[in-house]
Motif scaffolding. Structure first.
Motif, PDB file in Angstrom:
ATOM      1  N   ILE A 395       0.861  -1.185   0.000  1.00 24.71           N
ATOM      2  CA  ILE A 395       0.000   0.000   0.000  1.00 24.71           C
ATOM      3  C   ILE A 395       0.897   1.234   0.000  1.00 24.71           C
ATOM      4  CG2 ILE A 395      -1.715   1.351   1.268  1.00 24.71           C
ATOM      5  CD1 ILE A 395      -2.726  -1.271   2.491  1.00 24.71           C
ATOM      6  N   TYR A 396       0.627   2.145  -0.945  1.00 22.46           N
ATOM      7  CA  TYR A 396       1.292   3.451  -0.975  1.00 22.46           C
ATOM      8  C   TYR A 396       0.316   4.478  -0.398  1.00 22.46           C
ATOM      9  CZ  TYR A 396       5.112   1.764  -3.956  1.00 22.46           C
ATOM     10  OH  TYR A 396       6.210   1.097  -4.447  1.00 22.46           O
ATOM     11  N   SER A 397       0.730   5.136   0.673  1.00 24.68           N
ATOM     12  CA  SER A 397      -0.126   6.130   1.327  1.00 24.68           C
ATOM     13  C   SER A 397       0.548   7.494   1.251  1.00 24.68           C
ATOM     14  CB  SER A 397      -0.369   5.731   2.790  1.00 24.68           C
ATOM     15  OG  SER A 397      -1.214   6.671   3.416  1.00 24.68           O
ATOM     16  N   TYR A 398      -0.207   8.491   0.783  1.00 26.87           N
ATOM     17  CA  TYR A 398       0.312   9.841   0.564  1.00 26.87           C
ATOM     18  C   TYR A 398      -0.235  10.751   1.655  1.00 26.87           C
ATOM     19  CZ  TYR A 398       2.031  13.570  -2.572  1.00 26.87           C
ATOM     20  OH  TYR A 398       2.724  14.606  -3.138  1.00 26.87           O
ATOM     21  N   SER A 399       0.649  11.456   2.348  1.00 28.07           N
ATOM     22  CA  SER A 399       0.223  12.315   3.454  1.00 28.07           C
ATOM     23  C   SER A 399       0.088  13.757   3.001  1.00 28.07           C
ATOM     24  CB  SER A 399       1.232  12.223   4.611  1.00 28.07           C
ATOM     25  OG  SER A 399       2.442  12.857   4.266  1.00 28.07           O
ATOM     26  N   LYS A 400      -0.575  14.530   3.822  1.00 24.52           N
ATOM     27  CA  LYS A 400      -0.769  15.942   3.518  1.00 24.52           C
ATOM     28  C   LYS A 400       0.546  16.711   3.569  1.00 24.52           C
ATOM     29  CE  LYS A 400      -3.806  19.803   4.696  1.00 24.52           C
ATOM     30  NZ  LYS A 400      -4.870  20.289   5.603  1.00 24.52           N
ATOM     31  N   GLU A 401       1.503  16.178   4.285  1.00 20.50           N
ATOM     32  CA  GLU A 401       2.811  16.819   4.409  1.00 20.50           C
ATOM     33  C   GLU A 401       3.754  16.484   3.256  1.00 20.50           C
ATOM     34  OE1 GLU A 401       0.619  17.171   7.877  1.00 20.50           O
ATOM     35  OE2 GLU A 401       1.188  15.310   6.858  1.00 20.50           O
ATOM     36  N   GLY A 402       3.291  15.716   2.271  1.00 17.24           N
ATOM     37  CA  GLY A 402       4.103  15.426   1.098  1.00 17.24           C
ATOM     38  C   GLY A 402       4.979  14.208   1.237  1.00 17.24           C
ATOM     39  N   GLU A 403       4.696  13.331   2.208  1.00 19.45           N
ATOM     40  CA  GLU A 403       5.468  12.111   2.391  1.00 19.45           C
ATOM     41  C   GLU A 403       4.667  10.899   1.903  1.00 19.45           C
ATOM     42  OE1 GLU A 403       8.379  12.920   6.193  1.00 19.45           O
ATOM     43  OE2 GLU A 403       6.313  12.286   6.595  1.00 19.45           O
ATOM     44  N   VAL A 404       5.380   9.912   1.389  1.00 20.83           N
ATOM     45  CA  VAL A 404       4.749   8.686   0.899  1.00 20.83           C
ATOM     46  C   VAL A 404       5.257   7.522   1.749  1.00 20.83           C
ATOM     47  CG1 VAL A 404       4.424   7.141  -1.064  1.00 20.83           C
ATOM     48  CG2 VAL A 404       4.595   9.611  -1.439  1.00 20.83           C
ATOM     49  N   PHE A 405       4.305   6.769   2.317  1.00 22.57           N
ATOM     50  CA  PHE A 405       4.612   5.613   3.153  1.00 22.57           C
ATOM     51  C   PHE A 405       4.253   4.341   2.391  1.00 22.57           C
ATOM     52  CE2 PHE A 405       3.965   9.173   5.918  1.00 22.57           C
ATOM     53  CZ  PHE A 405       4.859   9.003   6.966  1.00 22.57           C
ATOM     54  N   ILE A 406       5.175   3.387   2.432  1.00 20.63           N
ATOM     55  CA  ILE A 406       4.961   2.108   1.745  1.00 20.63           C
ATOM     56  C   ILE A 406       4.761   1.031   2.802  1.00 20.63           C
ATOM     57  CG2 ILE A 406       5.877   0.461   0.067  1.00 20.63           C
ATOM     58  CD1 ILE A 406       7.648   2.705  -1.013  1.00 20.63           C
ATOM     59  N   ASP A 420       8.063  13.290  -1.440  1.00 19.44           N
ATOM     60  CA  ASP A 420       7.753  13.684  -2.808  1.00 19.44           C
ATOM     61  C   ASP A 420       8.424  15.019  -3.095  1.00 19.44           C
ATOM     62  OD1 ASP A 420       6.671  13.913  -5.321  1.00 19.44           O
ATOM     63  OD2 ASP A 420       4.733  14.621  -4.615  1.00 19.44           O
ATOM     64  N   GLU A 421       9.237  15.058  -4.126  1.00 20.08           N
ATOM     65  CA  GLU A 421      10.054  16.237  -4.407  1.00 20.08           C
ATOM     66  C   GLU A 421       9.189  17.467  -4.690  1.00 20.08           C
ATOM     67  OE1 GLU A 421      14.053  16.594  -6.860  1.00 20.08           O
ATOM     68  OE2 GLU A 421      12.310  16.676  -8.192  1.00 20.08           O
ATOM     69  N   GLY A 422       9.431  18.520  -3.907  1.00 17.64           N
ATOM     70  CA  GLY A 422       8.758  19.792  -4.121  1.00 17.64           C
ATOM     71  C   GLY A 422       7.309  19.835  -3.687  1.00 17.64           C
ATOM     72  N   SER A 423       6.819  18.801  -3.044  1.00 21.18           N
ATOM     73  CA  SER A 423       5.412  18.757  -2.672  1.00 21.18           C
ATOM     74  C   SER A 423       5.161  19.552  -1.396  1.00 21.18           C
ATOM     75  CB  SER A 423       4.971  17.304  -2.474  1.00 21.18           C
ATOM     76  OG  SER A 423       3.645  17.252  -2.015  1.00 21.18           O
ATOM     77  N   LEU A 424       4.197  20.452  -1.471  1.00 21.19           N
ATOM     78  CA  LEU A 424       3.772  21.185  -0.289  1.00 21.19           C
ATOM     79  C   LEU A 424       2.608  20.495   0.417  1.00 21.19           C
ATOM     80  CD1 LEU A 424       3.865  24.797  -1.781  1.00 21.19           C
ATOM     81  CD2 LEU A 424       5.643  23.633  -0.465  1.00 21.19           C
TER      82      LEU A 424
END
Length: 554
Positions: A395-406, A420-424
C-alpha cells in the motif's frame, strides 16, 4: 432445164424447214435463260445464308468474349459500364443467357438428355447453369416499399453526417450502424465475421483465431499488450456520454468500468448508483439504485465485480450493494473504528481487503468478505490518498505533508518512506498496473512520476518526469492497464485534463479538444479493462466517454 417437181419441192422444203427450226431454238434459248436465272438466285440465296451464318457466328463469338470479360471484371468496372451504357449490357447479357439456356432446356425435355453444343464456350455453359430464374410465388407491395427512419430522434441524431440526412431508409441506417459499431470496436469482431469463423472451424491448428474466439466467449480481468502506442497524437473518438440514458442531477463523483464485463458504473451527489452497458453508440442503462439521504462521495466495484461499495459525504456508515442477490446492505459501524466520517477508501485488486482512510493519519484495513476491522496503521500527519499495488501486497499512502509511506499488507509494517520532491501538500497517488511507476499529485499542480524500485530504496528519489501541465491542484491521477498512458486532472478548473504518453513522458496534444468545452470540472477518471475506452465524470452530471482507437478491445 426445168426443174423437176422433186427439185421444186426440195427447194421449197428447205426454207420451210428453217422456218420450223427457229421457234425450237427460241424455246431452248428461253429455257436455258430461266435455268441460269434460277441457278443465280439459288447461288445468291446460298451466299446470303452463308453470310448470315458467318455474321451470327461472329456475333456469338463477340458475346462469348463479352461474357468472359464480364466474368473477370470487378464490381467497379461493371458499375462504370452500366453508368456509361445504361442497362443495355445487362439486358443483352440476360437475353443471351436465356437464348443459351432455352434450347438446351427444350432439348432436355424432348430428348431426355442435355446435349452439349460444341459452338458454346465454357463461360456460356457456366452462365447457363448459374442463371436459372424462378418466378416468385406471390408479390407483396409492402416489401417493395422501403421503410423511412426519422434520424432527428435523440438516439439517432449523432448518426447523421449532415442536415440532409434527416430521413434515411432502413437499409442505409443498418449500414450506418454497422460502420459506427466497427469504428467503436476498432474493426469487425471475430464473432461477427462469418468467413473467419468458417476458417477457424476448418483450420483448428490455427491457435491465434482459436484464442480470439475463446477470449470473446469468456469473462475475466484481461490485461492486453499491443503494439507500442505512438506519441504526439492520440487517435480517439468522442462517443455519447456513458450515462446518456440517465444523466445525474448534480455533481457526478465517480465513474468506473466493471473489471470483467462491458459495463460502466456512475455515482454522484444525487444519491444514485447506475450501471450502463458500454457499446459506444447508445450505452443503454442496465439498472439504477437510490440511497435515500445519502449523497455519494465515492463508489467502487469489488475485485470480482459482484458488489458495489459506496460511501457518503458526511456519514459514518457505508453501503454494500450485492448485484448478484439484488440487496443493499448498510454497514452502520465497523467495530474498533472511532472515526466520525468514512469517505475515502480503496479496494485491493486481489479482492481480500478494503482500506478506509480515517482521520489523524489512521488507515483501517478491513476484510472484504466480512467488512470487519483487521488492523490499523498510522502515518505521520494526515493521510490524503492511498493506492494498492496490482498484486495487493503493498500500500502506498500519501500524506498531507508530502510524504509517501509504503506498507506491507501481510505484516502491516511500514517498509519504506520517501518525500515527494517539491510537494507542499499531497492530493492524489496512483500505482501502474505493472508496478513500474508511481505518480504523486500535489496541491501545486505538479505530478511527479517515479519508478517503484527507486521509491523502495531512496528517501529523496528523483522523479523521472515532473508533469507541470496543470496550473491548479492535481486531484486525480490514473494509469491505463497497459501503462502507456497517465491521465492527470484537476477539479478546480475547466478542461484541466491531460494525457501523458509513457515512456516518452510527453503530453498528447490533441486532448482535450481545443475550443470545444465539454469536460468542465473533472471529478473522476477511469480506463476500461483493455484500454478501449476512457471516461471522465464531471460536475455537470455526465460521464464523458471516449473511444481510444489504438486499442482494439474493450
Amino acid at each position: 432445164m426445168r426443174p423437176g417437181p422433186g427439185a421444186a419441192r426440195g427447194g421449197e422444203a428447205g426454207p420451210r424447214r428453217t422456218g420450223l427450226l427457229k421457234p425450237s431454238l427460241r424455246k431452248m434459248q428461253v429455257g436455258s435463260g430461266k435455268k441460269k436465272k434460277k441457278m443465280a438466285k439459288q447461288l445468291q440465296r446460298r451466299a446470303e445464308e452463308e453470310e448470315a451464318a458467318a455474321l451470327e457466328a461472329e456475333e456469338a463469338a463477340q458475346r462469348g468474349r463479352h461474357l468472359r470479360a464480364l466474368s473477370g471484371a470487378t464490381g467497379a468496372e461493371r458499375e462504370l459500364e452500366e453508368l456509361l451504357f445504361g442497362d443495355c449490357l445487362a439486358a443483352e447479357e440476360g437475353e443471351l443467357l436465356q437464348r443459351l439456356a432455352g434450347p438446351r432446356q427444350h432439348a432436355a425435355t424432348e430428348g431426355g438428355s442435355l446435349l452439349r453444343d460444341s459452338s458454346d464456350s465454357e463461360v456460356e455453359n457456366e452462365a447457363k447453369s448459374t442463371f436459372v430464374s424462378k418466378a416468385p410465388a406471390w408479390v407483396d407491395e409492402d416489401d417493395e416499399a422501403e421503410e423511412k427512419i426519422d434520424m432527428t430522434h435523440r438516439y439517432r441524431r449523432d448518426l447523421m453526417k449532415s442536415d440532409a440526412e434527416k430521413i434515411l431508409t432502413k437499409k442505409k441506417l443498418k449500414i450506418r450502424l454497422e460502420e459506427q459499431f466497427q469504428r467503436a470496436m476498432g474493426g469487425v469482431p471475430a464473432w461477427a465475421d462469418r468467413e473467419n469463423r468458417k476458417k477457424s472451424k476448418r483450420t483448428t491448428s490455427d491457435s491465434g483465431s482459436d484464442d480470439d474466439d475463446d477470449l470473446l466467449c469468456r469473462t475475466g480481468n484481461f490485461i492486453s499488450t499491443s503494439e507500442s502506442l505512438p506519441r504526439g497524437i492520440l487517435e480517439m473518438k468522442s462517443c455519447l456520454p456513458a450515462n446518456q440514458e440517465r444523466l445525474a442531477d448534480g455533481k457526478l463523483s465517480t465513474v468506473q468500468f466493471h473489471p470483467s464485463a462491458q459495463v460502466v458504473m456512475t455515482a454522484g451527489r444525487d444519491r444514485s448508483v447506475s450501471l450502463f452497458q458500454v457499446d459506444g453508440i447508445r450505452n443503454p442503462k442496465i439498472q439504477s439504485i437510490y440511497l435515500e439521504s445519502f449523497p455519494i462521495y465515492k463508489a467502487r466495484f469489488s475485485a470480482d465485480g459482484e458488489q458495489v461499495i459506496a460511501t457518503g459525504t458526511h456519514h459514518k456508515m457505508f453501503y454494500v450493494y450485492d448485484m448478484m442477490g439484488g440487496s443493499i446492505i448498510p454497514v452502520h459501524q465497523v467495530r474498533g473504528m472511532e472515526d466520525k466520517f468514512v469517505k475515502n477508501f480503496e479496494v485491493s485488486p486481489d479482492g481480500s481487503f478494503m482500506l478506509l482512510t480515517g482521520t489523524s493519519g489512521y488507515l483501517h484495513l478491513l476484510s472484504m468478505k466480512t467488512k470487519e476491522l483487521i488492523n490499523t496503521m498510522k502515518v505521520n500527519g494526515r493521510s490524503t490518498a492511498s493506492a494498492f499495488t496490482s498484486d495487493g501486497s503493498k500500500i502506498y499512502s500519501y500524506s498531507k505533508e508530502g510524504e509517501v509511506f509504503i506498507w506491507d499488507v501481510r505484516s502491516r509494517k511500514c517498509l519504506h518512506k520517501f518525500e515527494d520532491e517539491g510537494s507542499l501538500e499531497g492530493k492524489c497517488i496512483a500505482v501502474s498496473k505493472n508496478n513500474q511507476y508511481v505518480a504523486c499529485g500535489s496541491v501545486s499542480g505538479v505530478v511527479n512520476l517515479y519508478t517503484s524500485d527507486v521509491c523502495l530504496k531512496e528517501n529523496n528519489p528523483k522523479p523521472v518526469k515532473a508533469i507541470m501541465n496543470l496550473v491548479t491542484s492535481a486531484t486525480s491521477v490514473t494509469f491505463n492497464p497497459t501503462t502507456e498512458i497517465l491521465a492527470v486532472a484537476s477539479n478546480e478548473a475547466d478542461e484541466a485534463v491531460k494525457l501523458i504518453h509513457i515512456p516518452s513522458y510527453t503530453v498528447f496534444s490533441n486532448f482535450p479538444v481545443f475550443r470545444r468545452k465539454q469536460i468542465y470540472l473533472t471529478q473522476s477518471m477511469d480506463f476500461s479493462p483493455r484500454s478501449g475506452f476512457f471516461s471522465i465524470a464531471n460536475n455537470k452530471g455526465k460521464a464523458l466517454l471516449y473511444r481510444l482507437k489504438h486499442y482494439s478491445d474493450f
